[in-house]
Design a protein around this motif. Structure first.
Motif, short mmCIF file in Angstrom:
data_model
loop_
_atom_site.label_atom_id
_atom_site.label_comp_id
_atom_site.label_asym_id
_atom_site.label_seq_id
_atom_site.Cartn_x
_atom_site.Cartn_y
_atom_site.Cartn_z
N UNK A 106 0.87 -1.16 0.00
CA UNK A 106 0.00 0.00 0.00
C UNK A 106 0.91 1.22 0.00
N UNK A 107 0.69 2.13 -0.95
CA UNK A 107 1.50 3.33 -1.05
C UNK A 107 0.90 4.41 -0.15
N UNK A 108 1.70 4.88 0.80
CA UNK A 108 1.23 5.83 1.80
C UNK A 108 2.18 7.03 1.89
N UNK A 109 1.74 8.11 2.56
CA UNK A 109 2.66 9.23 2.78
C UNK A 109 3.88 8.74 3.59
N UNK A 110 4.98 9.44 3.42
CA UNK A 110 6.25 9.02 4.05
C UNK A 110 6.13 8.83 5.56
N UNK A 111 5.38 9.68 6.22
CA UNK A 111 5.27 9.62 7.68
C UNK A 111 4.48 8.40 8.16
N UNK A 113 4.67 5.26 6.58
CA UNK A 113 5.25 4.01 6.05
C UNK A 113 5.54 3.03 7.18
N UNK A 114 5.24 1.75 6.94
CA UNK A 114 5.51 0.68 7.90
C UNK A 114 5.61 -0.62 7.10
N UNK A 115 6.83 -0.99 6.77
CA UNK A 115 7.05 -2.16 5.91
C UNK A 115 6.48 -3.44 6.51
N UNK A 116 6.48 -3.55 7.83
CA UNK A 116 5.95 -4.76 8.46
C UNK A 116 4.44 -4.92 8.19
N UNK A 118 3.20 -3.77 5.24
CA UNK A 118 3.08 -3.67 3.79
C UNK A 118 2.83 -2.27 3.30
N UNK A 119 3.09 -1.26 4.13
CA UNK A 119 2.88 0.14 3.75
C UNK A 119 4.23 0.75 3.40
N UNK A 120 4.38 1.17 2.13
CA UNK A 120 5.64 1.79 1.72
C UNK A 120 5.40 3.24 1.33
N UNK A 121 6.39 4.06 1.55
CA UNK A 121 6.31 5.48 1.23
C UNK A 121 6.26 5.68 -0.28
N UNK A 122 5.49 6.66 -0.70
CA UNK A 122 5.42 6.99 -2.12
C UNK A 122 6.75 7.55 -2.62
#
Length: 159
Positions: A106-111, A113-116, A118-122
């Motif tokens: 899931x592409x999220x704002x940088x603040x 992001x949580x790779x664990x 599955x959320x990565x910063x755009x």
């Protein structure tokens, strides 16, 4: 000039909760520590006092930074996003064309992001390579080490 930062509603709520905690719990706690250290006498040789004042300075910097973030935040409305192509807040299922491994991010704002989770910063190389692609496209991603990777877009959803 203000540095506008895009966040989700949950991300903004989290920032506000942290700010409230720092102002209502941590700030009084440090003030109490300073008062107790001051009561112990000579401030010129009082390490406890110096440590408490240092902690207070760091806390005030953190509070100021969060206030700026909240003031400059703009909430992203997921209902206004185009779910046919990859954009911020998209959940993207991709397949590495080299080894066939499938991943979902899931592409999220940088603040946020949580790779664990599955959320990565755009702002990451992989997200930048995926942005704007549609299902069936091949995204070519240039990694910082100079390698090129190719990913096939299998599915796009906006949660």
């Amino acid at each position: 000039m203000a540095n506008i930062q895009y966040v989700t509603k949950e991300g903004l709520d989290k920032l506000r909760a942290e700010l409230d905690h720092l102002e209502s719990v941590e700030r009084p706690k440090i003030s109490q520590q300073i008062a107790e250290a001051r009561d112990k006498g000579d401030l010129s040789e009082n390490a406890e006092y110096d440590a408490a004042k240092e902690a207070q300075g760091l806390l005030e910097m953190r509070i100021s930074k969060i206030k700026d973030q909240v003031a400059n935040s703009r909430v992203i409305d997921a209902s206004q996003l185009d779910s046919s192509k990859v954009s911020i807040l998209s959940s993207v299922k991709i397949k590495n064309t080299a080894n066939g491994m499938e991943m979902k991010y899931t592409l999220v704002p940088e603040t946020e992001a949580d790779l664990s989770k599955g959320k990565i910063s755009v702002n990451t190389p992989i997200a930048k390579g995926l942005l704007g692609k549609v299902v069936g496209d091949i995204a070519e991603v240039s990694l910082p080490n100079g390698m090129e990777m190719k990913f096939e877009i299998l599915d796009i959803k906006i949660d």
